[in-house]
Enzyme design. Structure first.
Site, PDB file in Angstrom:
ATOM      1  N   LYS A 106       0.776   4.074  -2.831  1.00  0.00           N
ATOM      2  CA  LYS A 106       0.393   5.461  -2.524  1.00  0.00           C
ATOM      3  C   LYS A 106       1.525   6.435  -2.833  1.00  0.00           C
ATOM      4  CE  LYS A 106      -3.866   4.982  -1.211  1.00  0.00           C
ATOM      5  NZ  LYS A 106      -4.904   5.245  -2.228  1.00  0.00           N
ATOM      6  N   TYR A 133       0.837  -1.212   0.000  1.00  0.00           N
ATOM      7  CA  TYR A 133       0.000   0.000   0.000  1.00  0.00           C
ATOM      8  C   TYR A 133       0.871   1.260   0.000  1.00  0.00           C
ATOM      9  CZ  TYR A 133      -3.847   3.008   1.786  1.00  0.00           C
ATOM     10  OH  TYR A 133      -4.794   3.985   1.972  1.00  0.00           O
TER      11      TYR A 133
HETATM   12  P1  NAP Z   1     -13.352   2.019   1.809  1.00  0.00           P
HETATM   13  O1  NAP Z   1     -14.315   2.433   2.873  1.00  0.00           O
HETATM   14  O2  NAP Z   1     -12.792   0.641   1.852  1.00  0.00           O
HETATM   15  O3  NAP Z   1     -14.008   2.303   0.383  1.00  0.00           O
HETATM   16  C1  NAP Z   1     -13.319   1.977  -0.808  1.00  0.00           C
HETATM   17  C2  NAP Z   1     -14.322   1.852  -1.914  1.00  0.00           C
HETATM   18  O4  NAP Z   1     -13.615   1.489  -3.117  1.00  0.00           O
HETATM   19  C3  NAP Z   1     -15.344   0.748  -1.652  1.00  0.00           C
HETATM   20  O5  NAP Z   1     -16.637   1.182  -1.980  1.00  0.00           O
HETATM   21  C4  NAP Z   1     -14.870  -0.380  -2.561  1.00  0.00           C
HETATM   22  O6  NAP Z   1     -15.882  -1.254  -3.007  1.00  0.00           O
HETATM   23  C5  NAP Z   1     -14.316   0.416  -3.745  1.00  0.00           C
HETATM   24  N1  NAP Z   1     -13.428  -0.404  -4.558  1.00  0.00           N
HETATM   25  C6  NAP Z   1     -12.501  -1.296  -4.121  1.00  0.00           C
HETATM   26  N2  NAP Z   1     -11.895  -1.890  -5.152  1.00  0.00           N
HETATM   27  C7  NAP Z   1     -12.440  -1.362  -6.281  1.00  0.00           C
HETATM   28  C8  NAP Z   1     -12.223  -1.582  -7.660  1.00  0.00           C
HETATM   29  N3  NAP Z   1     -11.316  -2.456  -8.098  1.00  0.00           N
HETATM   30  N4  NAP Z   1     -12.961  -0.879  -8.553  1.00  0.00           N
HETATM   31  C9  NAP Z   1     -13.899  -0.001  -8.122  1.00  0.00           C
HETATM   32  N5  NAP Z   1     -14.138   0.251  -6.821  1.00  0.00           N
HETATM   33  C10 NAP Z   1     -13.428  -0.425  -5.897  1.00  0.00           C
HETATM   34  O7  NAP Z   1     -12.062   2.988   1.805  1.00  0.00           O
HETATM   35  P2  NAP Z   1     -11.871   4.504   2.286  1.00  0.00           P
HETATM   36  O8  NAP Z   1     -11.314   4.477   3.647  1.00  0.00           O
HETATM   37  O9  NAP Z   1     -13.083   5.319   1.970  1.00  0.00           O
HETATM   38  O10 NAP Z   1     -10.663   4.936   1.331  1.00  0.00           O
HETATM   39  C11 NAP Z   1     -10.847   5.613   0.089  1.00  0.00           C
HETATM   40  C12 NAP Z   1      -9.488   5.983  -0.486  1.00  0.00           C
HETATM   41  O11 NAP Z   1      -8.768   6.778   0.453  1.00  0.00           O
HETATM   42  C13 NAP Z   1      -8.605   4.773  -0.785  1.00  0.00           C
HETATM   43  O12 NAP Z   1      -7.833   5.003  -1.928  1.00  0.00           O
HETATM   44  C14 NAP Z   1      -7.710   4.713   0.443  1.00  0.00           C
HETATM   45  O13 NAP Z   1      -6.516   4.043   0.178  1.00  0.00           O
HETATM   46  C15 NAP Z   1      -7.522   6.184   0.731  1.00  0.00           C
HETATM   47  N6  NAP Z   1      -7.137   6.473   2.117  1.00  0.00           N
HETATM   48  C16 NAP Z   1      -7.945   6.136   3.176  1.00  0.00           C
HETATM   49  C17 NAP Z   1      -7.537   6.437   4.473  1.00  0.00           C
HETATM   50  C18 NAP Z   1      -8.361   6.101   5.690  1.00  0.00           C
HETATM   51  O14 NAP Z   1      -7.885   6.342   6.823  1.00  0.00           O
HETATM   52  N7  NAP Z   1      -9.575   5.601   5.551  1.00  0.00           N
HETATM   53  C19 NAP Z   1      -6.311   7.065   4.684  1.00  0.00           C
HETATM   54  C20 NAP Z   1      -5.514   7.378   3.593  1.00  0.00           C
HETATM   55  C21 NAP Z   1      -5.937   7.090   2.314  1.00  0.00           C
HETATM   56  P3  NAP Z   1     -16.269  -2.545  -2.095  1.00  0.00           P
HETATM   57  O15 NAP Z   1     -17.047  -1.993  -0.975  1.00  0.00           O
HETATM   58  O16 NAP Z   1     -17.085  -3.419  -2.959  1.00  0.00           O
HETATM   59  O17 NAP Z   1     -14.963  -3.161  -1.699  1.00  0.00           O
END
Ligand code: NAP
Length: 252
Positions: free
Chosen positions: A157, A153
């Site tokens: 990133k 990851y």
């Molecule tokens: P999340 O709650 O896991 O949501 C991710 C979404 O992406 C889910 O709806 C998932 O669908 C969808 N997804 C996964 N694989 C996919 C694919 N191949 N094609 C299309 N859609 C797909 O994650 P989040 O926390 O909101 O994170 C969103 C972004 O922010 C990510 O890039 C993550 O790395 C980044 N981020 C998050 C955090 C944090 O603390 N949460 C921190 C830094 C960066 P499913 O539900 O079907 O899996």
């Protein structure tokens, strides 16, 4: 003459940060394509936006699948209009210490974050360059700086930051900017899953993270959505190739 409504595509818009970004861009006056691998979740996000008076629709695709991406971007153009705003937010985790990380764990994370952002950006840029205007925002992370258990990851990133700068260099002349937002600890299903993996309750896990955050609270999806909104706005046209950490302090 009134400007035509811009169309935004948000990947991973079914929940978490993507759902908040979709809502925020809708509130900013964009039409929004809520794209997710989960058709029901994408449809529900779009439905919530429509209930708020936003022109929105749900779209299903795996962002790592080249044919699916080409098809879905064409569908967005047909149903909502040519997309000129793209938020590459879809993401997955396959955390493990390096010595236990499988090749599949590595490939899956690279495919969704890096290949997904590449394919989606390549498919939408033609609409942006044609319009002479575009906005691309990539979701990076404080993990790009290195994070135990996240070799895959962190590499993806950090890779997105190099991708961001390169797209900014290549597409600037067409009126297209590309920036990255790098969140720290944000309360979503993704961080709930991490807590579970390390065997802690979410409350315990969250308290430990917050102890290291200068503003003394966890981030919310809306905190990230506000930063994305700025990069996608008309007034951000002279800001490109940047990485904005949204982490409650200089780093998460
Ligand atoms: P999340 O709650 O896991 O949501 C991710 C979404 O992406 C889910 O709806 C998932 O669908 C969808 N997804 C996964 N694989 C996919 C694919 N191949 N094609 C299309 N859609 C797909 O994650 P989040 O926390 O909101 O994170 C969103 C972004 O922010 C990510 O890039 C993550 O790395 C980044 N981020 C998050 C955090 C944090 O603390 N949460 C921190 C830094 C960066 P499913 O539900 O079907 O899996």
């Amino acid at each position: 003459m009134a400007q035509e409504q811009r169309v935004a595509v948000v990947t991973g818009a079914g929940r978490g940060i993507g759902a908040a970004v979709a809502a925020r861009l809708g509130a900013d006056g964009r039409a929004v394509a809520c794209l997710d691998i989960d058709e029901t979740a994408a449809g529900e996000s779009a439905q919530r936006l429509r209930a708020d008076g936003v022109r929105a629709d749900g779209f299903v695709a795996d962002v790592a699948d080249e044919d699916a991406v080409e098809r879905v971007v064409a569908e967005v153009a047909e149903r909502l209009g040519p997309p000129t705003v793209l938020v590459n937010n879809a993401g997955v985790l396959r955390d493990n210490l390096l010595f236990k990380m499988s090749g599949d764990d590595w490939d899956t994370v690279m495919s969704v974050h890096l290949r997904g952002a590449f394919l989606m950006t390549r498919a939408t840029q033609r609409h942006m360059t044609e319009a002479g205007w575009g906005r691309v925002v990539n979701l990076s992370s404080t993990s790009a700086l290195g994070n135990r258990g996240q070799a895959n990851y962190a590499a993806a990133k950090a890779g997105l930051q190099g991708f961001t700068r390169t797209v900014a260099l290549e597409l600037g002349r067409f009126g297209v900017t590309c920036n990255a937002v790098a969140p720290g600890f944000i309360v979503t299903d993704m961080t709930r899953a991490t807590a579970e993996r390390v065997g802690q309750s979410f409350e315990e896990f969250s308290a430990a993270r917050v102890a290291a955050i200068p503003v003394n609270r966890p981030g919310q999806p809306e905190d990230v959505a506000d930063a994305v909104s700025f990069f996608c706005s008309e007034r951000a046209g002279f800001v490109s190739g940047q990485v904005l950490y949204v982490a409650g302090g200089p780093r998460g």
